[in-house]
Design a protein around this motif. Structure first.
Motif, PDB file in Angstrom:
ATOM      1  N   ALA A   1      17.879   0.210  -2.652  1.00  0.00           N
ATOM      2  CA  ALA A   1      17.878  -0.610  -1.526  1.00  0.00           C
ATOM      3  C   ALA A   1      16.501  -0.652  -0.605  1.00  0.00           C
ATOM      4  O   ALA A   1      15.771  -1.840  -0.546  1.00  0.00           O
ATOM      5  N   TYR A   2      15.822   0.491  -0.760  1.00  0.00           N
ATOM      6  CA  TYR A   2      14.861   0.657  -0.094  1.00  0.00           C
ATOM      7  C   TYR A   2      13.517   0.095  -1.086  1.00  0.00           C
ATOM      8  O   TYR A   2      12.670  -0.792  -0.581  1.00  0.00           O
ATOM      9  N   VAL A   3      13.731   0.164  -2.485  1.00  0.00           N
ATOM     10  CA  VAL A   3      12.790  -0.171  -3.319  1.00  0.00           C
ATOM     11  C   VAL A   3      12.668  -1.626  -3.117  1.00  0.00           C
ATOM     12  O   VAL A   3      11.504  -2.282  -3.349  1.00  0.00           O
ATOM     13  N   LEU A   4      13.540  -2.380  -3.008  1.00  0.00           N
ATOM     14  CA  LEU A   4      13.674  -3.725  -2.935  1.00  0.00           C
ATOM     15  C   LEU A   4      13.799  -4.369  -1.895  1.00  0.00           C
ATOM     16  O   LEU A   4      13.782  -5.621  -1.729  1.00  0.00           O
ATOM     17  N   SER A   5      13.549  -3.566  -0.823  1.00  0.00           N
ATOM     18  CA  SER A   5      13.173  -4.277   0.529  1.00  0.00           C
ATOM     19  C   SER A   5      11.894  -4.512   0.898  1.00  0.00           C
ATOM     20  O   SER A   5      10.903  -4.359  -0.152  1.00  0.00           O
ATOM     21  N   PRO A   6      11.590  -5.410   1.617  1.00  0.00           N
ATOM     22  CA  PRO A   6      10.055  -6.047   1.966  1.00  0.00           C
ATOM     23  C   PRO A   6       9.138  -5.108   2.031  1.00  0.00           C
ATOM     24  O   PRO A   6       7.968  -5.066   1.288  1.00  0.00           O
ATOM     25  N   GLN A   7       9.671  -3.808   2.707  1.00  0.00           N
ATOM     26  CA  GLN A   7       8.649  -2.716   2.953  1.00  0.00           C
ATOM     27  C   GLN A   7       8.334  -1.919   1.938  1.00  0.00           C
ATOM     28  O   GLN A   7       7.269  -1.411   1.555  1.00  0.00           O
ATOM     29  N   GLY A   8       9.271  -1.777   1.114  1.00  0.00           N
ATOM     30  CA  GLY A   8       9.232  -0.829  -0.255  1.00  0.00           C
ATOM     31  C   GLY A   8       8.740  -1.613  -1.215  1.00  0.00           C
ATOM     32  O   GLY A   8       7.762  -0.997  -2.141  1.00  0.00           O
ATOM     33  N   ILE A   9       8.733  -3.033  -1.301  1.00  0.00           N
ATOM     34  CA  ILE A   9       7.775  -3.907  -2.100  1.00  0.00           C
ATOM     35  C   ILE A   9       6.367  -3.543  -1.558  1.00  0.00           C
ATOM     36  O   ILE A   9       5.532  -3.384  -2.507  1.00  0.00           O
ATOM     37  N   VAL A  10       5.903  -3.665  -0.337  1.00  0.00           N
ATOM     38  CA  VAL A  10       4.775  -3.533  -0.022  1.00  0.00           C
ATOM     39  C   VAL A  10       4.207  -2.161  -0.358  1.00  0.00           C
ATOM     40  O   VAL A  10       3.121  -2.160  -1.104  1.00  0.00           O
ATOM     41  N   ASP A  11       4.946  -1.226  -0.334  1.00  0.00           N
ATOM     42  CA  ASP A  11       4.653   0.121  -0.855  1.00  0.00           C
ATOM     43  C   ASP A  11       4.429   0.425  -2.185  1.00  0.00           C
ATOM     44  O   ASP A  11       3.451   1.127  -2.727  1.00  0.00           O
ATOM     45  N   PHE A  12       5.050  -0.344  -2.681  1.00  0.00           N
ATOM     46  CA  PHE A  12       4.916  -0.470  -4.396  1.00  0.00           C
ATOM     47  C   PHE A  12       3.616  -0.701  -4.726  1.00  0.00           C
ATOM     48  O   PHE A  12       2.918  -0.402  -5.609  1.00  0.00           O
ATOM     49  N   PHE A  13       3.140  -2.344  -4.164  1.00  0.00           N
ATOM     50  CA  PHE A  13       1.971  -2.618  -4.364  1.00  0.00           C
ATOM     51  C   PHE A  13       0.796  -1.874  -4.063  1.00  0.00           C
ATOM     52  O   PHE A  13      -0.129  -1.998  -4.623  1.00  0.00           O
ATOM     53  N   THR A  14       1.057  -1.171  -2.980  1.00  0.00           N
ATOM     54  CA  THR A  14      -0.043  -0.073  -2.774  1.00  0.00           C
ATOM     55  C   THR A  14      -0.423   0.844  -3.920  1.00  0.00           C
ATOM     56  O   THR A  14      -1.518   1.299  -3.938  1.00  0.00           O
ATOM     57  N   VAL A  15       0.608   1.297  -4.733  1.00  0.00           N
ATOM     58  CA  VAL A  15       0.339   2.240  -5.724  1.00  0.00           C
ATOM     59  C   VAL A  15       0.365   1.657  -7.078  1.00  0.00           C
ATOM     60  O   VAL A  15      -0.063   2.063  -8.079  1.00  0.00           O
ATOM     61  N   ALA A  16       0.725   0.397  -7.283  1.00  0.00           N
ATOM     62  CA  ALA A  16       0.411  -0.447  -8.401  1.00  0.00           C
ATOM     63  C   ALA A  16      -0.723  -0.341  -9.300  1.00  0.00           C
ATOM     64  O   ALA A  16      -0.578  -0.114 -10.384  1.00  0.00           O
ATOM     65  N   PRO A  17      -2.050  -0.484  -8.494  1.00  0.00           N
ATOM     66  CA  PRO A  17      -3.222  -0.188  -9.299  1.00  0.00           C
ATOM     67  C   PRO A  17      -3.381   1.256 -10.184  1.00  0.00           C
ATOM     68  O   PRO A  17      -3.871   1.005 -11.336  1.00  0.00           O
ATOM     69  N   LEU A  18      -2.785   2.101  -9.830  1.00  0.00           N
ATOM     70  CA  LEU A  18      -2.698   3.416 -10.458  1.00  0.00           C
ATOM     71  C   LEU A  18      -1.938   3.360 -11.886  1.00  0.00           C
ATOM     72  O   LEU A  18      -2.406   3.740 -12.866  1.00  0.00           O
ATOM     73  N   TRP A  19      -0.554   2.875 -11.413  1.00  0.00           N
ATOM     74  CA  TRP A  19       0.176   2.782 -12.752  1.00  0.00           C
ATOM     75  C   TRP A  19      -0.399   1.666 -13.839  1.00  0.00           C
ATOM     76  O   TRP A  19      -0.303   1.885 -15.125  1.00  0.00           O
ATOM     77  N   VAL A  20      -1.020   0.571 -13.374  1.00  0.00           N
ATOM     78  CA  VAL A  20      -1.353  -0.505 -14.226  1.00  0.00           C
ATOM     79  C   VAL A  20      -2.663   0.003 -14.803  1.00  0.00           C
ATOM     80  O   VAL A  20      -2.742  -0.137 -16.305  1.00  0.00           O
ATOM     81  N   ALA A  21      -3.502   1.004 -14.169  1.00  0.00           N
ATOM     82  CA  ALA A  21      -4.680   1.857 -14.921  1.00  0.00           C
ATOM     83  C   ALA A  21      -4.182   2.569 -15.827  1.00  0.00           C
ATOM     84  O   ALA A  21      -4.847   2.835 -16.943  1.00  0.00           O
ATOM     85  N   LEU A  22      -3.210   3.223 -15.478  1.00  0.00           N
ATOM     86  CA  LEU A  22      -2.706   4.430 -16.414  1.00  0.00           C
ATOM     87  C   LEU A  22      -2.220   3.623 -17.743  1.00  0.00           C
ATOM     88  O   LEU A  22      -2.302   4.309 -18.734  1.00  0.00           O
ATOM     89  N   VAL A  23      -1.499   2.461 -17.865  1.00  0.00           N
ATOM     90  CA  VAL A  23      -0.828   1.921 -18.781  1.00  0.00           C
ATOM     91  C   VAL A  23      -1.697   1.237 -19.642  1.00  0.00           C
ATOM     92  O   VAL A  23      -2.020   1.226 -20.848  1.00  0.00           O
ATOM     93  N   GLY A  24      -2.792   0.416 -18.913  1.00  0.00           N
ATOM     94  CA  GLY A  24      -3.740  -0.476 -19.502  1.00  0.00           C
ATOM     95  C   GLY A  24      -5.161  -0.251 -19.222  1.00  0.00           C
ATOM     96  O   GLY A  24      -5.978   0.780 -19.536  1.00  0.00           O
ATOM     97  N   SER A  25      -5.831  -1.258 -18.320  1.00  0.00           N
ATOM     98  CA  SER A  25      -7.175  -1.143 -18.036  1.00  0.00           C
ATOM     99  C   SER A  25      -7.771   0.203 -17.545  1.00  0.00           C
ATOM    100  O   SER A  25      -6.781   0.690 -16.391  1.00  0.00           O
ATOM    101  N   ASP A  26      -8.843   0.424 -17.554  1.00  0.00           N
ATOM    102  CA  ASP A  26      -9.529   1.592 -17.016  1.00  0.00           C
ATOM    103  C   ASP A  26     -10.303   1.110 -15.757  1.00  0.00           C
ATOM    104  O   ASP A  26     -10.955   2.090 -15.095  1.00  0.00           O
ATOM    105  N   ASP A  27     -10.570  -0.086 -15.768  1.00  0.00           N
ATOM    106  CA  ASP A  27     -11.463  -0.629 -14.535  1.00  0.00           C
ATOM    107  C   ASP A  27     -10.502  -1.181 -13.228  1.00  0.00           C
ATOM    108  O   ASP A  27     -10.019  -2.350 -13.633  1.00  0.00           O
ATOM    109  N   LEU A  28     -10.861  -0.386 -12.564  1.00  0.00           N
ATOM    110  CA  LEU A  28      -9.603  -0.619 -11.207  1.00  0.00           C
ATOM    111  C   LEU A  28     -10.242  -2.050 -10.545  1.00  0.00           C
ATOM    112  O   LEU A  28      -9.704  -2.512  -9.603  1.00  0.00           O
ATOM    113  N   ARG A  29     -11.531  -2.237 -10.930  1.00  0.00           N
ATOM    114  CA  ARG A  29     -12.072  -3.581 -10.329  1.00  0.00           C
ATOM    115  C   ARG A  29     -11.244  -4.960 -10.567  1.00  0.00           C
ATOM    116  O   ARG A  29     -11.014  -5.843  -9.803  1.00  0.00           O
ATOM    117  N   VAL A  30     -10.661  -4.924 -11.837  1.00  0.00           N
ATOM    118  CA  VAL A  30      -9.766  -6.077 -11.974  1.00  0.00           C
ATOM    119  C   VAL A  30      -8.511  -6.010 -11.327  1.00  0.00           C
ATOM    120  O   VAL A  30      -7.830  -7.040 -11.247  1.00  0.00           O
TER     121      VAL A  30
END
Length: 404
Positions: free
Chosen positions: A102-131
């Motif tokens: 419930a927390y993960v799917l809450s508005p505040q949880g979604i905002v918190d997820f997007f706060t750390v999303a660049p790290l997971w995307v960078a680890l999986v794919g692109s190494d350039d965080l500027r994108v």
């Protein structure tokens, strides 16, 4: 096993208090939450500065380190917030898994997820965080957790969503009507600008929102007449949502002040016997005032214009020579300054704040009117003041006996 579960529950509750109770929480809670807010500011600032080519060339390595540190800190915070989700009041009746979900799917949880999303995307794919600059800038939404102003704005938008949606529908209808009219009038003359309704809608949106770029303008008399009505309608379109949000903000502030003042008045023992109607009447008479440590509330010899109720904090009263310069302390729930007001005399003591102090001030005329309306208050004042006098006399007697 039971000790491990107890430690687990205690640790989770402790972390919940730290992350969710500021600014009213402990010193640790205030430090942690202010630290997260500061890290947010630094992270967003570096994201903005990194978009400048010269700065990126000179300080690119520093910017990347700041980004990695921020992502690591926000990732830890996100994991902890998911872990402590069962402690939330809204989720306490759920199982641990459902509470976390419930927390993960809450508005505040979604905002918190997007706060750390660049790290997971960078680890999986692109190494350039500027994108991932868009995801990084979205961290500004996280300030809603730490800013009462942003929380209030979100609450207002939520409470007035139907009215704002109605304004949007009206705006869309006005856009469609004005674009259609301009297409019919100007379409043959300016086919590159008003040749179709979708093309004319650009002009309609710009005009209705009172932006007026001037890149597309009517040239016929009828077209200018339609444009004039569209401009006037645009003023109304802009005023409607602004008025709705402003009025909702005003009502929210009024409700919060009402609740705060109600709680402050209800804590004063002098008013404990009054009904809700009487307390509501008194609230209209009281004025809140704050003092810092060492501030003088009033001095001996000054004219008495008000009496005071201590809502929060403590005061030290330095009595006059007739009381041998004694000092007494009063805390939350007590009142002072009433004798000089009722007797129309000058202040007989000096009062200063011991620490941060919040007082409710009642003007002299309002006090007399209140006593005339509620005689029981006068009796309570006499009893409390008489009790203070007896306490002072008893303390003096004890001191004299000890000295002898």
């Amino acid at each position: 096993m039971s000790e491990g579960r107890a430690f687990h529950a205690e640790a989770r509750h402790y972390l919940y208090e730290i992350l969710e109770s500021a600014p009213q929480g402990s010193r640790a809670a205030i430090i942690v939450n202010r630290g997260i807010a500061l890290l947010l500011i630094v992270s967003i600032t570096t994201t903005v500065l990194e978009s400048v080519p010269d700065l990126r060339a000179s300080y690119g390595a520093l910017f990347r380190w700041v980004e990695y540190i921020s992502l690591a800190a926000f990732s830890i915070e996100y994991y902890i917030r998911v872990w402590i989700a069962p402690e939330h009041l809204l989720y306490r009746q759920m199982s641990t898994f459902n509470a976390c979900k419930a927390y993960v799917l809450s508005p505040q949880g979604i905002v918190d997820f997007f706060t750390v999303a660049p790290l997971w995307v960078a680890l999986v794919g692109s190494d350039d965080l500027r994108v991932l600059v868009i995801l990084r800038v979205l961290r500004v939404l996280k300030f809603a957790r730490y800013s009462s102003g942003m929380r209030s704005l979100l609450e207002v938008l939520e409470s007035e969503r139907r009215a704002l949606l109605a304004c949007l529908v009206i705006l869309l209808c006005a856009t469609l009507v004005s674009a259609t009219a301009m297409h019919l009038v100007e379409g043959q003359i300016q086919p590159d600008k008003f040749g179709s309704i979708p093309e004319a809608m650009w002009w309609a949106v710009v005009t209705l929102t009172t932006v007026g770029y001037g890149d597309v303008v009517p040239v016929t008399g009828l077209g200018r007449m339609i444009a004039s009505f569209t401009i006037i309608g645009g003023l109304i379109m802009v005023a409607l949502p602004v008025g709705i949000v402003a009025n909702a903000f005003s009502e929210m502030i009024h409700r919060r002040d009402f609740i705060v003042n109600w709680n402050m008045v209800a804590r004063v023992p002098l008013f404990s016997h009054l009904t809700a109607t009487d307390i509501a009447h008194i609230m209209q008479l009281l004025h809140a005032r704050q003092y810092e440590r060492g501030d003088i509330v009033f001095r001996r010899g000054e004219p008495a214009h008000s009496m005071y109720f201590i809502a929060e904090g403590e005061v030290e009263i330095e009595l006059g020579p007739e009381q041998r310069g004694r000092r007494i302390s009063l805390g939350s729930g007590h009142f002072f300054g009433e004798s000089s007001v009722l007797k129309r005399m000058e202040r007989s003591a000096t009062v200063r704040a011991v620490g941060r102090l919040r007082l409710l001030m009642l003007d002299a005329e309002d006090l007399r009117a209140l006593i005339a309306r509620e005689p029981g208050i006068a009796k309570k004042i006499d009893m409390i003041v008489h009790g203070r006098g007896q306490t002072i006399e008893m303390d003096d007697a004890v001191k004299e006996a000890t000295a002898s």
